[in-house]
Scaffold this active site. Structure first.
Site, PDB file in Angstrom:
ATOM      1  N   CYS A 182       0.834  -1.212   0.000  1.00 33.54           N
ATOM      2  CA  CYS A 182       0.000   0.000   0.000  1.00 33.54           C
ATOM      3  C   CYS A 182       0.865   1.258   0.000  1.00 33.54           C
ATOM      4  O   CYS A 182       1.387   1.659   1.054  1.00 33.54           O
ATOM      5  CB  CYS A 182      -0.921  -0.014   1.213  1.00 33.54           C
ATOM      6  SG  CYS A 182      -1.920   1.468   1.335  1.00 33.54           S
ATOM      7  N   CYS A 227      -0.395   4.125   2.204  1.00 31.08           N
ATOM      8  CA  CYS A 227      -0.232   3.917   3.656  1.00 31.08           C
ATOM      9  C   CYS A 227       1.225   4.106   4.067  1.00 31.08           C
ATOM     10  O   CYS A 227       1.503   4.703   5.100  1.00 31.08           O
ATOM     11  CB  CYS A 227      -0.640   2.503   4.065  1.00 31.08           C
ATOM     12  SG  CYS A 227      -2.138   1.893   3.329  1.00 31.08           S
ATOM     13  N   ASP A 228       2.156   3.595   3.287  1.00 28.13           N
ATOM     14  CA  ASP A 228       3.551   3.500   3.737  1.00 28.13           C
ATOM     15  C   ASP A 228       4.527   4.374   2.952  1.00 28.13           C
ATOM     16  O   ASP A 228       5.702   4.466   3.330  1.00 28.13           O
ATOM     17  CB  ASP A 228       4.019   2.030   3.636  1.00 28.13           C
ATOM     18  CG  ASP A 228       3.150   1.112   4.477  1.00 28.13           C
ATOM     19  OD1 ASP A 228       2.716   1.558   5.550  1.00 28.13           O
ATOM     20  OD2 ASP A 228       2.898  -0.030   4.057  1.00 28.13           O
TER      21      ASP A 228
END
Ligand SMILES: Cc1cc2nc3c(=O)[nH]c(=O)nc-3n(C[C@H](O)[C@H](O)[C@H](O)COP(=O)(O)OP(=O)(O)OC[C@H]3O[C@@H](n4cnc5c(N)ncnc54)[C@H](O)[C@@H]3O)c2cc1C
Length: 306
Positions: free
Chosen positions: A130, A133-134
């Protein structure tokens, strides 16, 4: 009875929440069961720019608006993982047992693994599924994105504004994603596209330090601190195989896109066999599944819809 509902919806992604919206507006007693957090995969979208009527919105904002809409209609959401559905529409979760007249399965699909050594070991230590997200952990670094579809293209575009260099590693000789994303990727100076390329090895002590790739038959090392895998989806519908038919890839078979092989069990969204797994189609599926379930509770079937 307390644990008895008109409709139980499995999954609070876009498809499940859309189904809940339609079911609540028809005043049905609805329970949505969600294993993780509301919103499903769309919460991973940095920006949604292809949903009709909304030119641009973040995935989290979209999911939250939908969540607020259904909870304001008193749809009940419980954070429980469905483990099994029995023949009589008993739904067994990790915490409780429920009963429903109709069930809508909207469990989506998860990320496909690359299937190489140390993939699990490096998850969270340089390897991610992701980018939104990261990605922020890799500011100013060199990273790689693996895949050639929409998600890989979107990830590369997103990461190009955070990372120094983004290697986009495509297994075949062309992308499979949307033309507009391809054009945007091709315009970015810091995205390096490598076609006919596969990842052979992940290297590093505790975190990813480099990867070995095979580019057109030649092995090379790329020094990267992050690798984002975007090679497709895989459903997790095995838990339903006792009651409904799945295809060879585990997607739920539906002749008309809403009915499963079992009466009063419906499917919506990415979990089913379909050509286009997107927000617009998931929302549409949810609306149709709930409406069909409600009609059939009243004894209205095909050919008797008025
Ligand atoms: C990074 C990324 C970016 C994207 N960007 C876009 C975009 O810009 N535009 C677009 O149209 N689409 C986009 N998509 C695709 C879109 O997110 C999906 O098509 C959509 O979310 C599918 O909705 P769904 O409800 O069918 O499934 P999902 O969103 O996968 O939701 C399924 C839900 O079911 C839950 N669940 C699963 N199993 C169980 C269980 N046993 N018990 C209880 N709950 C369970 C899951 O936790 C999840 O919340 C993107 C996807 C990703 C990954």
């Amino acid at each position: 009875m307390e644990n008895t509902y008109d409709i139980i919806i499995v999954g609070a992604g876009p498809a499940g929440m859309s189904a809940a919206l339609y079911a609540r507006r028809a005043n049905k007693k609805v329970l949505v069961l969600e294993a993780c957090a509301y919103g499903g995969k769309i919460t991973k979208a940095h920006l949604i720019e292809n949903y009709p009527g909304i030119p641009s919105i973040s995935g989290v904002d979209y999911a939250t608006a939908l969540y607020n809409q259904i909870t304001s209609l008193n749809a009940e959401i419980k954070y429980e993982t469905v483990k099994k559905i029995e023949e009589d529409n008993t739904v067994i979760t990790n915490k409780n047992t429920y009963k429903a007249t109709a069930i809508i399965i909207a469990t989506g699909a998860g990320n496909k693994k690359l299937g190489i050594a140390r993939e699990q070991e490096f998850l969270g230590s340089g390897l991610s599924y992701c980018a939104t997200c990261d990605g922020a952990f890799f500011r100013g670094d060199d990273v790689a994105v693996v895949g050639g579809g929409d998600t890989a293209l979107e990830d590369a575009i997103y990461l190009s504004s955070i990372a120094k260099k983004v290697y986009l590693l495509v297994r075949s000789e062309e992308f499979t994603g949307q033309e507009s994303y391809i054009e945007e990727v091709e315009k970015k100076d810091n995205i390096i596209i490598k076609y006919n390329t596969t990842v052979k090895e992940l290297k590093g002590d505790t975190c990813i330090e480099s990867i070995t790739i095979n580019e057109l038959g030649q092995e090379k090392s790329l020094s990267v601190s992050g690798i984002f895998i975007a090679v497709g989806l895989t459903p997790s519908n095995d838990i339903f195989a006792n009651i409904i038919d799945l295809d060879e890839n585990g997607y739920i078979i539906s002749e008309d896109g809403v009915h499963t092989s079992k009466e009063k069990v419906y499917v919506a969204g990415d979990a089913r066999v379909k050509d286009l797994r997107q927000l617009a189609t998931a929302i549409s599926d949810g609306a149709i599944a709930a409406t069909t379930a409600i009609r059939e509770m009243k004894g209205w079937f095909y050919g008797n819809r008025n």
